[in-house]
Design a protein around this motif. Structure first.
Motif, short mmCIF file in Angstrom:
data_model
loop_
_atom_site.label_atom_id
_atom_site.label_comp_id
_atom_site.label_asym_id
_atom_site.label_seq_id
_atom_site.Cartn_x
_atom_site.Cartn_y
_atom_site.Cartn_z
N ILE A 101 0.84 -1.21 0.00
CA ILE A 101 0.00 0.00 0.00
C ILE A 101 0.87 1.25 0.00
N ARG A 102 1.87 1.28 0.87
CA ARG A 102 2.73 2.47 0.94
C ARG A 102 3.41 2.73 -0.40
N GLU A 103 4.00 1.70 -0.98
CA GLU A 103 4.70 1.88 -2.24
C GLU A 103 3.75 2.26 -3.36
N THR A 104 2.58 1.63 -3.39
CA THR A 104 1.58 1.95 -4.41
C THR A 104 1.19 3.41 -4.36
N LEU A 105 0.87 3.89 -3.17
CA LEU A 105 0.45 5.28 -3.03
C LEU A 105 1.57 6.25 -3.41
N ALA A 106 2.80 5.92 -3.03
CA ALA A 106 3.93 6.79 -3.36
C ALA A 106 4.13 6.86 -4.87
N LEU A 107 4.04 5.73 -5.54
CA LEU A 107 4.22 5.71 -7.00
C LEU A 107 3.08 6.43 -7.71
N ARG A 108 1.86 6.27 -7.22
CA ARG A 108 0.73 6.98 -7.83
C ARG A 108 0.91 8.49 -7.66
N ALA A 109 1.35 8.91 -6.49
CA ALA A 109 1.57 10.35 -6.26
C ALA A 109 2.65 10.89 -7.19
N GLU A 110 3.72 10.12 -7.36
CA GLU A 110 4.80 10.55 -8.26
C GLU A 110 4.29 10.64 -9.70
N LYS A 111 3.52 9.66 -10.11
CA LYS A 111 2.94 9.68 -11.46
C LYS A 111 2.11 10.93 -11.69
N ALA A 112 1.29 11.27 -10.72
CA ALA A 112 0.44 12.45 -10.84
C ALA A 112 1.28 13.72 -10.97
N ARG A 113 2.33 13.81 -10.16
CA ARG A 113 3.19 15.01 -10.21
C ARG A 113 3.90 15.12 -11.56
N LEU A 114 4.34 13.98 -12.09
CA LEU A 114 4.99 14.01 -13.41
C LEU A 114 4.06 14.57 -14.47
N LEU A 115 2.76 14.35 -14.30
CA LEU A 115 1.78 14.81 -15.28
C LEU A 115 1.21 16.18 -14.95
N GLY A 116 1.76 16.82 -13.92
CA GLY A 116 1.37 18.19 -13.62
C GLY A 116 0.24 18.34 -12.63
N PHE A 117 -0.13 17.28 -11.94
CA PHE A 117 -1.18 17.35 -10.92
C PHE A 117 -0.55 17.37 -9.54
N ARG A 118 -1.25 17.95 -8.58
CA ARG A 118 -0.71 18.04 -7.22
C ARG A 118 -0.72 16.71 -6.49
N ASN A 119 -1.68 15.86 -6.84
CA ASN A 119 -1.78 14.57 -6.17
C ASN A 119 -2.55 13.62 -7.08
N PHE A 120 -2.59 12.35 -6.68
CA PHE A 120 -3.21 11.34 -7.54
C PHE A 120 -4.72 11.52 -7.64
N ALA A 121 -5.35 11.98 -6.57
CA ALA A 121 -6.80 12.19 -6.62
C ALA A 121 -7.16 13.21 -7.70
N GLU A 122 -6.40 14.30 -7.77
CA GLU A 122 -6.67 15.30 -8.80
C GLU A 122 -6.48 14.71 -10.20
N TYR A 123 -5.41 13.93 -10.37
CA TYR A 123 -5.16 13.28 -11.65
C TYR A 123 -6.31 12.36 -12.03
N LYS A 124 -6.69 11.50 -11.11
CA LYS A 124 -7.69 10.48 -11.42
C LYS A 124 -9.06 11.11 -11.71
N LEU A 125 -9.43 12.09 -10.92
CA LEU A 125 -10.76 12.67 -11.04
C LEU A 125 -10.89 13.62 -12.23
N ASP A 126 -9.77 14.04 -12.77
CA ASP A 126 -9.80 14.94 -13.92
C ASP A 126 -10.50 14.31 -15.12
N ASP A 127 -10.54 12.97 -15.17
CA ASP A 127 -11.16 12.28 -16.29
C ASP A 127 -12.44 11.56 -15.87
N THR A 128 -13.20 12.20 -14.98
CA THR A 128 -14.46 11.62 -14.49
C THR A 128 -15.55 12.69 -14.54
N MET A 129 -16.78 12.27 -14.21
CA MET A 129 -17.87 13.23 -14.09
C MET A 129 -17.63 14.18 -12.93
#
Length: 680
Positions: free
Chosen positions: A261-289
Motif C-alpha cells: 500500500i505504501r509503495e503503491t500510493l507513493a508511486l501513484r503520487a509521483e505519477k500524478a506530479r509528473l503529469l502536472g497534478f498536485r496529487n493522484f486524486a486530482e489526476y484520477k478525477l480529472d477524467d471523471t464526471m
C-alpha cells in the motif's frame, strides 16, 4: 498451425475459449507471441509513410492487438474466478510485462504524433459523433499515460506502470490467500448455536468441498460470514470470525499488504506530479464526471452527516435490544448484524429465515432475465454442453426481439477457494462492428453459498440485490451497440459505470417482480402478500449502518490519494486518525478496510474512485423516477430511451449528456437522500 489452443482459431460454439484444452503453460507462450504480434502492428501504424488519417491511425489501432486481447481476457477471467498456483505464478510474471507493453505503445512518440495531428485537425476530418468521441479518448489516453513528457519523464512513467502492475497483482493474491486459508470449523452444538437450517446446509456443503464431510465450515465469503454474524449466538465465535474477515491483508508475514500500500500510493503520487497534478486524486478525477476532489468530498459529506446521525440512533436500539436479552456489553462491530436482525424482527416482524425460502437462486436469475425481457425485448435460453472453465458455470444465449443471436451470458454463482471474493462482471469478448457484427460474451461472477447437494440454493435479499446489480452491468455489455471496442459496453467514465447496475437493482424491489418470482422452494407457493409488504416496508432498515460503512471507505480512499508523501504512511494509524476526524461510530467498521481494499489496490480501477457508487446512485435514484412518474415500471417509451442513451450507447457520448438525453435534465440528489431514508 500451432498446438497452443490459445493461438489457434477457436472453432468452439460461439468462439468460446476451448477451456478443456488450455493448460496454464499455454499462457506463457501465448502472451509472448501475442505481444510480439501486437507490437509489430503498432509499429506499422506508427511508422507508416502516409499522412495520418482517422482510418489509418485510430481505426487501425482499434483493429490491432486482437490476439493479445483474446489471450488476456481469457487469462484474467480465470485468475479472478478459478485460479491456481500455476496461474498465479504466471500472473506475477506477466503483469509487469503487460504494463511495459502498454507503456511502449502509449509512449511511442511517432504514434502520439499521429494522434496529436488528428486531434489538431479534428474539425476538418468530417468525423461523425462516435468517431469524434473515440479520437478524443485516444488523445486523452496518450496524454494521461505521459506521451507528452520528455524522454526522462517517459522512462520513469514506464517504470512506475510496471511496478504498479506487480504491486496490484501481489495485493490481490495476498487477500485471496488470507481468505482461502481461513475456515471456522463448527465442531459442537455451542459452536452452531442460533444458526438457521439454510446456513447449516451451506456450511455443511462448504465443509464437504474442503474435505471435512460431516462437519460445518464458515468461510470469509460474504454469503457465509454475514449470515453467521447475523444469527450466531456464540459471541466469541462471532468475534473470531469478524476479526479474521476484517484483518485480511494485515496479518503479518508473506500476505501482509501494508508495504504494498505504501509503495503503491507513493508511486501513484509521483505519477500524478509528473503529469502536472498536485496529487493522484486530482489526476484520477480529472477524467471523471466528478472532476475534482472537492466535488467528491462535497457529495460524500452531504450524505455522511445524516447517515451518522441515523446510525447512532440505530446503535442505541441495538444496545437496548442487547440489554433486553440480558447482555450488558457495549455494541461491538461483531455484534451489529446480530442485534440488527433482532431489531428488524421486533420492528418489522421480519427476519432472514422467513425470507430466504422464497429467494431461490434459479428464480432470482429468471427474475433478472424476465425484467430485461419486459424492458428491452431480449430473451434468454440456457445452453448445455458448451466449453466452460468450471462445472458450476452456466451458459445462456441472449436473443434479440426478432430471435436472432445477441450474445452469450455466463453465470458463475458459487463461492470457492479458487475465486477471489466479491462479485463482478467481465467479458471474454466485447461487442463492436469493426469486423462485421462482433457479439459479446459476458460473464457475471458471484460468491453465493451453495445449497446442500440436491437442495435449492437460497439467497439473502442482499444476495438477490447483488445478482441484479451485476446483471445490470452484464446488460451494459450485452446490449452495447457501438462501432469501436474502446467505447463498447462498460467503456465509460468510472463514476458513470455504476448507473446501469445500480438502476437495475430497483426492479428487484418491485411487487410486480417479487410476486412472480419469490416462491417457496419446497411448496412453490408465492411469497405471502403480508411478508412482501413487510419486506418492502423494511427497505430502509439499518440504512444508517450501510451508508456509514460504505461512505467511510469512500472518504478514506479519497484522503489516501490526496497525501503529499505517502511513502512513510502507517496504514493502521492513518485509518484510525481519519476515521476519528469524521466521527466514525466505533461499532461500525469500514466496508473495506485499507489492507484488503481490492477496489483501490488490486489495480487502479477504483483508486480515488470508490465514491463512484454513490455518484452513480444520485443518477440511478433519479432515473428510476422516470418510470415511476409514468406509473409503469416497464413503460415502453422510457425503456426505449434507457436502451438508446444508457445501456446500448457505451461511451459514445459524454456521460452527463447521455444522462440528460435520457432524463431530460440533470439528476437531483434529493432522490438519493429519499431512497436511503434521509431527509432531503
Amino acid at each position: 498451425m500451432t498446438s497452443n489452443p490459445l493461438l489457434a482459431n477457436w472453432d468452439s460454439p460461439f468462439q468460446l475459449p476451448p477451456f478443456s484444452e488450455i493448460e496454464p503453460s499455454h499462457f506463457e507462450e501465448a502472451f509472448e507471441v501475442a505481444m510480439a504480434e501486437a507490437c509489430a502492428e503498432t509499429d506499422r501504424i506508427a511508422d507508416q509513410e502516409e499522412a495520418p488519417t482517422f482510418e489509418n491511425t485510430v481505426v487501425a489501432l482499434e483493429r490491432s492487438g486482437e490476439s493479445l486481447t483474446r489471450v488476456a481476457r481469457t487469462f484474467f477471467n480465470l485468475t479472478g474466478a478459478h485460479t491456481n498456483e500455476a496461474l498465479q505464478k504466471i500472473e506475477r510474471d506477466i503483469a509487469p510485462k503487460l504494463a511495459k507493453h502498454g507503456s511502449d505503445m502509449l509512449l511511442n512518440a511517432s504514434l502520439y504524433g499521429r494522434i496529436a495531428t488528428l486531434w489538431d485537425q479534428r474539425e476538418d476530418l468530417g468525423l461523425n459523433a462516435e468517431d469524434s468521441r473515440v479520437l478524443e479518448r485516444y488523445q486523452k489516453m496518450f496524454q494521461r499515460a505521459g506521451a507528452g513528457l520528455d524522454d526522462a519523464g517517459k522512462a520513469r512513467m514506464a517504470e512506475i506502470s510496471q511496478r504498479l502492475a506487480t504491486l496490484g497483482t501481489g495485493f490481490s493474491q495476498n487477500v485471496l490467500k488470507d481468505e482461502s486459508d481461513f475456515q471456522l470449523v463448527l465442531e459442537t452444538e455451542q459452536d452452531r448455536a442460533g444458526l438457521p437450517d439454510f446456513l447449516l446446509a451451506s456450511a455443511a456443503e462448504a465443509a464437504r468441498e474442503r474435505g471435512l464431510a460431516g462437519k460445518h465450515v464458515i468461510t470469509l465469503s460474504r454469503s457465509s460470514i454475514e449470515p453467521f454474524l447475523q444469527f450466531s449466538t456464540n459471541r466469541a465465535l462471532r468475534e473470531e470470525a469478524f476479526r479474521a474477515w476484517t484483518s485480511r491483508g494485515e496479518k503479518g508475514g508473506d500476505t501482509d499488504n501494508r508495504e504494498i500500500i505504501r509503495e503503491t500510493l507513493a508511486l501513484r503520487a509521483e505519477k500524478a506530479r509528473l503529469l502536472g497534478f498536485r496529487n493522484f486524486a486530482e489526476y484520477k478525477l480529472d477524467d471523471t464526471m466528478a472532476k475534482t476532489p472537492d466535488n467528491v468530498r462535497g457529495l460524500l459529506t452531504k450524505v455522511w452527516q445524516p447517515a451518522v446521525a441515523q446510525a447512532r440512533e440505530e446503535e442505541e436500539k441495538l444496545a437496548e435490544m442487547a440489554r433486553g436479552s440480558g447482555e450488558n456489553h457495549s455494541i461491538e462491530a461483531w455484534d451489529w448484524r446480530h442485534y440488527s436482525e433482532k431489531v428488524r424482527k421486533a420492528e418489522h416482524d421480519l427476519d432472514e429465515t422467513e425470507l430466504k425460502p422464497y429467494l431461490q437462486l434459479d428464480n432470482i436469475i429468471q427474475a433478472a432475465f424476465d425484467t430485461a425481457t419486459r424492458l428491452f425485448g431480449i430473451t434468454f435460453r440456457e445452453l448445455k454442453g458448451l466449453p466452460v472453465y468450471h462445472p458450476d458455470v452456466r451458459v445462456f444465449e441472449v436473443l434479440n426481439p426478432d430471435g436472432t443471436h445477441k450474445g452469450l451470458f455466463l453465470g458463475d454463482y458459487f463461492a470457492r477457494s479458487s475465486k477471489r471474493s466479491g462479485a463482478w462482471m467481465s467479458g471474454f469478448r466485447s461487442q463492436h462492428k469493426l469486423k462485421g457484427e462482433v457479439t459479446p460474451i459476458i460473464v457475471n461472477v458471484m460468491n453465493f453459498s451453495k445449497g446442500a447437494q440436491g437442495e435449492a440454493t437460497l439467497l439473502t435479499f442482499d444476495d438477490a440485490r447483488t445478482l441484479f446489480h451485476e446483471f445490470g452491468h452484464g446488460l451494459h455489455g450485452l446490449l452495447s451497440d457501438v462501432t469501436y471496442p474502446m467505447i463498447s459496453g462498460t467503456g465509460v467514465a468510472r463514476d458513470f459505470v455504476e448507473l446501469p447496475s445500480q438502476l437495475y437493482e430497483h426492479w428487484l424491489s418491485q411487487p410486480d417482480v417479487l410476486s412472480k418470482f419469490a416462491v417457496h422452494y419446497k411448496t412453490n407457493e408465492p411469497m405471502p402478500a403480508q411478508l412482501l409488504e413487510k419486506l418492502l416496508a423494511a427497505a430502509n432498515f439499518n440504512q444508517g449502518f450501510a451508508t456509514v460503512e460504505y461512505t467511510a471507505s469512500a472518504l478514506i480512499d479519497l484522503e489516501l490519494h490526496l497525501l503529499d508523501d505517502p511513502a512513510e504512511l502507517n496504514v493502521a494509524d492513518f485509518e484510525k486518525q481519519e476515521l476519528g476526524k469524521i466521527d466514525m461510530p466505533a461499532a461500525i467498521t469500514m466496508r473495506h478496510r485499507i489492507p484488503h481494499f481490492q477496489h483501490v489496490f488490486s489495480g487502479d480501477g477504483y483508486s480515488a474512485g470508490y465514491y463512484s457508487y454513490m455518484w452513480s446512485e444520485v443518477m440511478d435514484a433519479d432515473a428510476f423516477g422516470a418510470f415511476e412518474e409514468k406509473g409503469n415500471i416497464f413503460d415502453p417509451e422510457t425503456a426505449e430511451k434507457l436502451l438508446t442513451f444508457i445501456y446500448s450507447a457505451g461511451g459514445r457520448q459524454d456521460p452527463e449528456e447521455a444522462y440528460v438525453a435520457f432524463r431530460g435534465r440533470a439528476p437531483k440528489i434529493d432522490a438519493l437522500l429519499e431512497k436511503r431514508g434521509f431527509a432531503a
